[in-house]
Design an enzyme around this catalytic site. Structure first.
Site, PDB file in Angstrom:
ATOM      1  N   GLU A 142     -24.628   3.600 -40.432  1.00  0.00           N
ATOM      2  CA  GLU A 142     -24.567   4.908 -39.902  1.00  0.00           C
ATOM      3  C   GLU A 142     -25.148   5.374 -38.602  1.00  0.00           C
ATOM      4  OE1 GLU A 142     -23.216   7.894 -41.358  1.00  0.00           O
ATOM      5  OE2 GLU A 142     -24.048   8.758 -39.556  1.00  0.00           O
ATOM      6  N   CYS A 177     -20.784  16.827 -44.648  1.00  0.00           N
ATOM      7  CA  CYS A 177     -21.006  18.041 -45.609  1.00  0.00           C
ATOM      8  C   CYS A 177     -22.312  18.217 -45.872  1.00  0.00           C
ATOM      9  CB  CYS A 177     -20.430  17.313 -46.973  1.00  0.00           C
ATOM     10  SG  CYS A 177     -20.931  18.424 -48.395  1.00  0.00           S
ATOM     11  N   CYS A 230     -20.873  21.769 -45.170  1.00  0.00           N
ATOM     12  CA  CYS A 230     -21.129  22.677 -46.725  1.00  0.00           C
ATOM     13  C   CYS A 230     -22.356  23.031 -46.855  1.00  0.00           C
ATOM     14  CB  CYS A 230     -20.771  21.743 -47.669  1.00  0.00           C
ATOM     15  SG  CYS A 230     -19.056  20.756 -47.493  1.00  0.00           S
ATOM     16  N   LYS A 255     -24.463  25.314 -44.316  1.00  0.00           N
ATOM     17  CA  LYS A 255     -23.415  26.304 -44.319  1.00  0.00           C
ATOM     18  C   LYS A 255     -23.633  27.411 -45.454  1.00  0.00           C
ATOM     19  CE  LYS A 255     -19.956  26.650 -46.295  1.00  0.00           C
ATOM     20  NZ  LYS A 255     -18.670  26.196 -46.174  1.00  0.00           N
ATOM     21  N   TYR A 302     -30.228  10.716 -50.247  1.00  0.00           N
ATOM     22  CA  TYR A 302     -29.287   9.877 -49.969  1.00  0.00           C
ATOM     23  C   TYR A 302     -29.613   8.363 -49.666  1.00  0.00           C
ATOM     24  CZ  TYR A 302     -25.326  13.106 -50.349  1.00  0.00           C
ATOM     25  OH  TYR A 302     -24.403  13.972 -51.024  1.00  0.00           O
ATOM     26  N   TYR A 358     -11.199  28.075 -42.195  1.00  0.00           N
ATOM     27  CA  TYR A 358     -12.319  28.072 -42.995  1.00  0.00           C
ATOM     28  C   TYR A 358     -13.605  28.093 -42.221  1.00  0.00           C
ATOM     29  CZ  TYR A 358     -10.075  25.279 -46.946  1.00  0.00           C
ATOM     30  OH  TYR A 358      -9.303  24.937 -47.801  1.00  0.00           O
ATOM     31  N   GLU A 374     -16.298  31.832 -42.275  1.00  0.00           N
ATOM     32  CA  GLU A 374     -17.539  31.711 -43.012  1.00  0.00           C
ATOM     33  C   GLU A 374     -18.495  31.958 -42.025  1.00  0.00           C
ATOM     34  OE1 GLU A 374     -16.244  28.099 -46.413  1.00  0.00           O
ATOM     35  OE2 GLU A 374     -17.237  27.399 -44.370  1.00  0.00           O
ATOM     36  N   HIS A 387     -16.599  40.240 -71.626  1.00  0.00           N
ATOM     37  CA  HIS A 387     -16.626  41.809 -71.002  1.00  0.00           C
ATOM     38  C   HIS A 387     -18.123  42.012 -70.724  1.00  0.00           C
ATOM     39  CE1 HIS A 387     -15.251  45.741 -70.287  1.00  0.00           C
ATOM     40  NE2 HIS A 387     -16.065  46.216 -71.061  1.00  0.00           N
ATOM     41  N   GLU A 412     -12.977  38.318 -66.485  1.00  0.00           N
ATOM     42  CA  GLU A 412     -11.745  38.765 -67.592  1.00  0.00           C
ATOM     43  C   GLU A 412     -10.451  39.164 -67.184  1.00  0.00           C
ATOM     44  OE1 GLU A 412     -12.975  42.119 -70.155  1.00  0.00           O
ATOM     45  OE2 GLU A 412     -14.410  42.680 -68.421  1.00  0.00           O
TER      46      GLU A 412
HETATM   47  P1  NDP Z   1      -8.752  25.095 -39.865  1.00  0.00           P
HETATM   48  O1  NDP Z   1      -7.715  24.303 -39.747  1.00  0.00           O
HETATM   49  O2  NDP Z   1      -9.008  25.564 -41.171  1.00  0.00           O
HETATM   50  O3  NDP Z   1      -8.490  26.219 -38.952  1.00  0.00           O
HETATM   51  C1  NDP Z   1      -8.379  26.237 -37.717  1.00  0.00           C
HETATM   52  C2  NDP Z   1      -7.995  27.529 -37.066  1.00  0.00           C
HETATM   53  O4  NDP Z   1      -8.152  27.513 -35.523  1.00  0.00           O
HETATM   54  C3  NDP Z   1      -6.840  28.249 -37.318  1.00  0.00           C
HETATM   55  O5  NDP Z   1      -6.942  29.664 -37.412  1.00  0.00           O
HETATM   56  C4  NDP Z   1      -5.832  27.789 -36.340  1.00  0.00           C
HETATM   57  O6  NDP Z   1      -4.902  28.958 -35.972  1.00  0.00           O
HETATM   58  C5  NDP Z   1      -7.074  27.999 -35.059  1.00  0.00           C
HETATM   59  N1  NDP Z   1      -6.626  27.244 -34.019  1.00  0.00           N
HETATM   60  C6  NDP Z   1      -6.286  25.941 -33.922  1.00  0.00           C
HETATM   61  N2  NDP Z   1      -6.106  25.235 -32.505  1.00  0.00           N
HETATM   62  C7  NDP Z   1      -6.271  26.489 -31.704  1.00  0.00           C
HETATM   63  C8  NDP Z   1      -6.327  26.927 -30.170  1.00  0.00           C
HETATM   64  N3  NDP Z   1      -5.978  25.780 -29.205  1.00  0.00           N
HETATM   65  N4  NDP Z   1      -6.403  28.100 -30.073  1.00  0.00           N
HETATM   66  C9  NDP Z   1      -6.692  29.088 -30.797  1.00  0.00           C
HETATM   67  N5  NDP Z   1      -6.707  28.894 -32.052  1.00  0.00           N
HETATM   68  C10 NDP Z   1      -6.632  27.678 -32.465  1.00  0.00           C
HETATM   69  O7  NDP Z   1      -9.975  24.588 -39.023  1.00  0.00           O
HETATM   70  P2  NDP Z   1     -11.761  24.761 -39.354  1.00  0.00           P
HETATM   71  O8  NDP Z   1     -12.355  24.288 -37.997  1.00  0.00           O
HETATM   72  O9  NDP Z   1     -12.062  25.998 -39.898  1.00  0.00           O
HETATM   73  O10 NDP Z   1     -12.026  23.671 -40.498  1.00  0.00           O
HETATM   74  C11 NDP Z   1     -11.627  22.298 -40.472  1.00  0.00           C
HETATM   75  C12 NDP Z   1     -11.196  21.634 -41.986  1.00  0.00           C
HETATM   76  O11 NDP Z   1     -12.753  21.569 -42.680  1.00  0.00           O
HETATM   77  C13 NDP Z   1     -10.835  22.859 -42.888  1.00  0.00           C
HETATM   78  O12 NDP Z   1      -9.429  22.821 -42.613  1.00  0.00           O
HETATM   79  C14 NDP Z   1     -11.211  22.428 -44.302  1.00  0.00           C
HETATM   80  O13 NDP Z   1     -10.631  21.117 -44.670  1.00  0.00           O
HETATM   81  C15 NDP Z   1     -12.736  21.778 -43.918  1.00  0.00           C
HETATM   82  N6  NDP Z   1     -13.587  22.995 -44.095  1.00  0.00           N
HETATM   83  C16 NDP Z   1     -13.827  23.367 -45.624  1.00  0.00           C
HETATM   84  C17 NDP Z   1     -14.478  24.328 -45.989  1.00  0.00           C
HETATM   85  C18 NDP Z   1     -14.655  24.786 -47.364  1.00  0.00           C
HETATM   86  O14 NDP Z   1     -14.060  23.903 -48.297  1.00  0.00           O
HETATM   87  N7  NDP Z   1     -15.369  25.674 -47.772  1.00  0.00           N
HETATM   88  C19 NDP Z   1     -15.423  24.875 -45.098  1.00  0.00           C
HETATM   89  C20 NDP Z   1     -15.204  24.460 -43.658  1.00  0.00           C
HETATM   90  C21 NDP Z   1     -14.493  23.410 -43.220  1.00  0.00           C
HETATM   91  P3  NDP Z   1      -3.348  28.802 -36.681  1.00  0.00           P
HETATM   92  O15 NDP Z   1      -3.944  29.485 -38.106  1.00  0.00           O
HETATM   93  O16 NDP Z   1      -2.564  29.697 -35.773  1.00  0.00           O
HETATM   94  O17 NDP Z   1      -3.173  27.411 -36.604  1.00  0.00           O
END
Ligand code: NDP
Length: 455
Positions: free
Chosen positions: A35, A43, A48, A51, A99, A177, A181, A434, A439
């Site tokens: 690492e 995470c 996760c 956050k 860990y 996401y 958040e 309830h 529900e």
């Molecule tokens: P996402 O893929 O969820 O979202 C990326 C966002 O950025 C979209 O709205 C996309 O727009 C936009 N985007 C991408 N490129 C550009 C650009 N060049 N200019 C402007 N907007 C852009 O990525 P995140 O970074 O939010 O998260 C990454 C991953 O991490 C997630 O997909 C998920 O798998 C994981 N994650 C999970 C969480 C959870 O389970 N609670 C929490 C956080 C992360 P458009 O919609 O138009 O493509």
């Protein structure tokens, strides 16, 4: 003498790598984990866990406001951002210790440094070579940021979790996401938050009702959403930043954050050079056994860009260890994996969205939108939404969607039902608890009138 130094060398001590290594160690394998940063990975250290701690911390603001409707008077409540960050850091330190301990307890050797694949059975760490029968690449992903002029001023979720001060005005690029958040965290604590999204809706890939309703709810809370909008450039102006939008408009922010997706961490890992096939996004291509194009090299988690969620990486790691170190071959079923977005209010889903379901099914839809009991007295204008997508032919529930308090806690239970292939009739035969919001998922009797799918 053993042919290799180890049975398994894992590159990356995140969720997937740790689970695979510790199980393999427990089953008697000689395992080393390499690492270069902190044990726990995205995470635990940059995703996760921190956050969610900040989401919990920020959400108190709404609890305090809501309490007034129940007779509480709360004067003088203030929030100390630096204190929250320090408390979060202390918890991460504790978790990193946990860990390391669980790995050592399983007999795993911990090696600090950057591991690079040197050949099919060799990994090099800072000039030192070591061999293994199997190599597991579990190096995760990293945020990607748009390439506009001034992008060097833009922070990502990595830095957002460690800001010394809470920005008064923050622009967050992206509507996925991470963007929603963090928008919730900063907004609840008093920042002026603007989400800048290049399309018309948040959360691409989610159900259309979820996307629309989350947008409405965030706007009600004061988060601005600039739709169909992109940032052209960011320029430092004193302590603040000038943000130029595509139509030439300028706005001033104290912080600009990009949450525009993540990319697999495959660069400079010696993968391509050693014939490990990568896809067009740079992710390691693996089969259902997590095996790459090189027989002795495997990969799990975000570096494979399958379903980028911690519990998926953990399960991939577990199944890799069970298969190759415990003679119990297992593969992961990627259907009906529940997920949650810890926005405020949160979103959670399992199964198919209406749009996905319509591709192969005739559907009946059940939707309810209501004011949660708490808000009858709090006076908050927030409405919970629940939706079931049901296959007309088989009555099977194909998807459950929720926007509202406790959505992740509720959907986790429904994920079991979907895994079991539950029908709408079985949902109907389930007696509710309830008074709860949950529900409603078993009391939606009337489908919504047939409607045209959204283009
Ligand atoms: P996402 O893929 O969820 O979202 C990326 C966002 O950025 C979209 O709205 C996309 O727009 C936009 N985007 C991408 N490129 C550009 C650009 N060049 N200019 C402007 N907007 C852009 O990525 P995140 O970074 O939010 O998260 C990454 C991953 O991490 C997630 O997909 C998920 O798998 C994981 N994650 C999970 C969480 C959870 O389970 N609670 C929490 C956080 C992360 P458009 O919609 O138009 O493509």
């Amino acid at each position: 003498m053993a042919k290799f130094d180890y049975d398994l060398i894992t590159i990356g001590a995140g969720s997937g790598g740790v689970r695979a290594s510790r199980l393999a160690g427990k089953y008697g394998a000689r395992v080393a984990v390499i690492e270069e940063s902190r044990y726990g990975g995205t995470c635990v250290m940059r995703g996760c866990v921190p956050k969610k701690l900040l989401v919990i911390g920020a959400h108190f603001a709404q609890h305090f406001e809501d309490a007034i409707g129940f007779g509480w008077s709360l004067q003088g409540a203030t929030h100390d951002w630096a204190k929250m960050i320090a408390a979060k850091d202390k918890e991460l330190e504790r978790l990193e210790g946990v860990y390391k301990r669980i790995l050592r307890d399983a007999g795993v050797t911990l090696i600090d440094g950057r591991g690079v694949v040197a050949d099919a059975h060799t990994v090099e760490v800072d000039g030192k070579r070591m061999t293994a029968e199997k190599i597991l690449v579990a190096a995760g992903g990293w945020p990607v940021t748009p390439d506009f002029p001034g992008h060097e001023h833009v922070i990502t979720s990595n830095e957002a979790l460690d800001l010394k001060q809470r920005p008064k005005r923050i622009f967050i690029v992206g509507g996925g996401y991470i963007a929603v958040e963090f928008a919730g965290i900063f907004n609840a604590l008093g920042s002026e938050v603007t989400l800048v999204i290049r399309s018309g809706q948040l959360l691409r890939g989610f159900d259309q009702d979820v996307r629309a309703i989350l947008g409405e709810e965030l706007e009600k809370k004061g988060i601005k959403i600039r739709r169909d909008c992109i940032i052209r450039s960011v320029e430092k102006k004193g302590a603040a930043y000038s943000v130029m939008f595509d139509l030439g408009e300028e706005q001033i922010a104290d912080c600009v954050m990009a949450a525009t997706g993540r990319a697999p961490n495959t660069a400079k890992l010696g993968l391509k050079e050693n014939d490990v096939k990568l896809n067009s996004k740079g992710a390691v291509v693996v089969d259902e056994w997590n095996r790459s194009s090189v027989e002795s090299i495997f990969a799990v988690g975000d570096i494979t860009d399958r379903v980028n969620l911690t519990p998926v990486a953990i399960n991939e790691g577990r199944m890799f260890a069970e298969t190759f170190f415990n003679k119990k071959p297992m593969t992961l079923d990627y259907n009906n994996i529940a997920s949650a977005v810890f926005s405020q209010p949160p979103v959670s889903v399992v199964g198919l969205s209406e749009e996905e379901a319509r591709k192969n099914h005739n559907v009946r839809l059940f939707i309810t939108r209501f004011r949660a009991m708490k808000h009858t007295l709090s006076g908050r204008d927030e409405r919970t939404m629940m939706k079931l997508v049901v296959d007309k032919a088989t009555d099977k529930v194909l998807g459950c969607h929720m926007v509202g308090d406790d959505a992740p806690e509720i959907i986790q239970g429904l994920a079991v039902a979907l895994k079991c292939g539950a029908t709408k009739a079985q949902f109907d035969a389930t007696v509710g608890i309830h008074p709860t919001a949950a529900e409603e998922f078993v009391t939606m009797r009337d489908p919504v009138p047939e409607r045209e799918p959204e283009a």
